[in-house]
Design an enzyme around this catalytic site. Structure first.
Site, PDB file in Angstrom:
ATOM      1  N   TYR A 151       0.864  -1.188   0.000  1.00  0.00           N
ATOM      2  CA  TYR A 151       0.000   0.000   0.000  1.00  0.00           C
ATOM      3  C   TYR A 151       0.895   1.231   0.000  1.00  0.00           C
ATOM      4  CZ  TYR A 151      -3.070   3.763   1.312  1.00  0.00           C
ATOM      5  OH  TYR A 151      -3.746   4.963   1.310  1.00  0.00           O
ATOM      6  N   ASP A 252       9.326   2.791   0.898  1.00  0.00           N
ATOM      7  CA  ASP A 252       8.209   3.533   1.490  1.00  0.00           C
ATOM      8  C   ASP A 252       8.193   3.234   2.987  1.00  0.00           C
ATOM      9  OD1 ASP A 252       5.824   4.494   2.447  1.00  0.00           O
ATOM     10  OD2 ASP A 252       4.584   3.638   0.854  1.00  0.00           O
TER      11      ASP A 252
HETATM   12  C1  LIG Z   1      -0.415   5.965   4.922  1.00  0.00           C
HETATM   13  C2  LIG Z   1       0.570   5.487   3.926  1.00  0.00           C
HETATM   14  C3  LIG Z   1       0.771   6.153   2.709  1.00  0.00           C
HETATM   15  C4  LIG Z   1      -0.044   7.357   2.308  1.00  0.00           C
HETATM   16  O1  LIG Z   1       0.146   8.441   3.154  1.00  0.00           O
HETATM   17  P1  LIG Z   1      -0.983   9.602   3.210  1.00  0.00           P
HETATM   18  O2  LIG Z   1      -0.377  10.622   4.117  1.00  0.00           O
HETATM   19  O3  LIG Z   1      -2.228   8.968   3.748  1.00  0.00           O
HETATM   20  O4  LIG Z   1      -1.161  10.099   1.816  1.00  0.00           O
HETATM   21  C5  LIG Z   1       1.724   5.654   1.858  1.00  0.00           C
HETATM   22  N1  LIG Z   1       2.450   4.566   2.162  1.00  0.00           N
HETATM   23  C6  LIG Z   1       2.307   3.909   3.323  1.00  0.00           C
HETATM   24  C7  LIG Z   1       3.161   2.714   3.629  1.00  0.00           C
HETATM   25  C8  LIG Z   1       1.347   4.331   4.235  1.00  0.00           C
HETATM   26  O5  LIG Z   1       1.161   3.639   5.375  1.00  0.00           O
END
Ligand SMILES: *Cc1c(COP(=O)(O)O)cnc(C)c1O
Length: 431
Positions: A151, A252
């Site tokens: 995600y 990420d």
């Molecule tokens: C929450 C999340 C996002 C997105 O961040 P937002 O601030 O909600 O746009 C991206 N990658 C990971 C792993 C996340 O947990």
């Protein structure tokens, strides 16, 4: 601080009629609980009840709510100015936060792009990778390899690298770019590494590296795509494959960064430095939205020498001074806390107290890593009913799909955590 429930009837009606909530329908939406105060790890609801927050407002509130030092940092910046544009101007809050991030990230990750949310940081990372290969005269390298179960956010580029099924690709099929997916890593954190786990990734890279700009992954912990903990050796192998096939690695760490998994970065479990690191969520201690995509001199330098001569992204509220000031204070607070011992204590307690859920018939799996505890059920959880039961028990959790999970503020006491875990076990016993 509590408000009489009557005062809230009109507010709740307006909310239900007019305000969209995350991933919600406006047709008969589930009730949203009105919060009138938040202090430490507790939320006070409009009817006077308090609940212990096991979600840290989606991984973000690591130091607890209404923290005096974070409040002071915000007030101090507010006294100076709340915002100025970052185009052509700069300020001490951005420089102060940038310095801290350069010092905290793995050596070489020292070119910082401030974005306004995690999703935007991912978009920026993808654009950095594409521009990097354009600048290196390899314009065909503009696609991405991601992992099933991942995600990365809700904007179009971020969705394109999120799990095709849970990321709802079919809903937006004609809009989102098609990427390539390796299967979700099967080898769990703590198990014996099975090198074959990375074979599919290797095949993709061997075959398609001429068109691949980067591999995108959440190191070690996949969050919203399934709360899955996988072997750090997979991340190490991905790094080696990226080097071999001339592909960038984007990590990420929006959910995992800043200590949540027991190491400061989840990449540290693997001893890996990505080419681009995305952070967000807990960056401001949960006070407001701020994220960053941080890269190397090599990537930034190449982009600067490419046809465009610069990175083509610039949000209106880039490096917002209030957000930068509170983020710097939050990082200082984290550094001053004994966070490794804190997370280790949370992990130990979660292991012990969630273990009884393993023998419950409705439970498929229980897993814990750092400050993250997951109870995976066999059938999807009825969110409305389960949330109501938990609130009755004085606990705030928000399950999704077959996952009842928690990632508490780091400051939660053992007693409060016990109340959360016993409510979780009780709820799954009733399923
Ligand atoms: C929450 C999340 C996002 C997105 O961040 P937002 O601030 O909600 O746009 C991206 N990658 C990971 C792993 C996340 O947990």
């Amino acid at each position: 601080m509590s408000v009489a429930p009557d005062d809230w009837v009109a507010g709740a009606d307006f909310d239900r009629m007019h305000l969209w909530h995350p991933y919600a329908s406006m047709q008969d939406p589930a009730p949203a609980y009105p919060v009138v105060a938040a202090q430490g790890v507790r939320l006070t609801l409009a009817d006077g009840r308090t609940v212990i927050d096991g979600m840290a407002s989606w991984w973000a509130v690591i130091h607890g709510y209404n923290h005096p030092l974070l409040n002071a940092a915000l007030a101090g910046q507010l006294d100076q100015f709340a915002h100025v544009m970052f185009g052509g101007l700069t300020h001490a809050a951005a420089v102060g936060l940038g310095r801290r991030l350069v010092a905290l990230t793995p050596t070489g990750l020292d070119r910082v792009f401030f974005a306004d949310s995690g999703s935007v940081a991912i978009e920026v990372a993808l654009k950095m990778a594409v521009q990097y290969w354009q600048a290196r005269d390899r314009p065909c390298k503009h696609r991405f390899v991601a992992l099933a179960g991942g995600y990365h956010g809700d904007t179009l580029g971020a969705m394109s690298v999120s799990d095709p099924v849970t990321g709802m690709h079919q809903l937006y099929a004609d809009m989102i770019p098609r990427q390539m997916f390796a299967p979700r890593p099967a080898c769990r954190f703590g198990e014996t590494w099975q090198p074959a786990d990375a074979d599919a990734l290797e095949h993709l890279l061997a075959r398609h590296h001429g068109e691949i700009a980067a591999v995108v992954l959440e190191p070690v912990v996949q969050g919203a795509g399934g709360m899955w903990f996988y072997h750090p050796e997979y991340v190490r192998t991905a790094r080696a494959l990226c080097d071999r096939y001339d592909v960038l690695l984007i990590a990420d760490e929006i959910a995992t960064g800043l200590g949540r998994t027991g190491r400061f970065w989840a990449c540290d479990h693997a001893g890996v430095r990505p080419d681009i690191l995305c952070i967000g969520k807990a960056l401001t201690g949960g006070y407001m939205s701020l994220a960053a995509a941080i890269t190397t001199e090599a990537v930034a330098g190449a982009i600067g020498q490419g046809g465009a001569g610069r990175l083509m992204h610039g949000p209106t509220f880039m490096a917002n001074p209030l957000a930068c000031a509170v983020a710097a204070a939050s990082l200082d607070l984290l550094a001053a806390s004994a966070w490794p011992a804190r997370i280790a204590a949370l992990e130990e307690q979660l292991r012990v107290e969630l273990a009884p859920a393993r023998s419950v018939g409705a439970v498929a799996d229980v897993r814990v890593l750092g400050g993250i505890g997951v109870v995976e059920t066999r059938k999807p959880v009825d969110v409305r009913r389960v949330t109501g039961q938990l609130v009755e028990a004085g606990v705030w959790l928000r399950p999704f799909g077959r996952l009842l999970y928690l990632m508490p503020p780091y400051v939660m006491t053992a007693d409060d955590l016990s109340q959360v875990t016993s409510a979780m076990v009780e709820v799954v016993c009733g399923l």
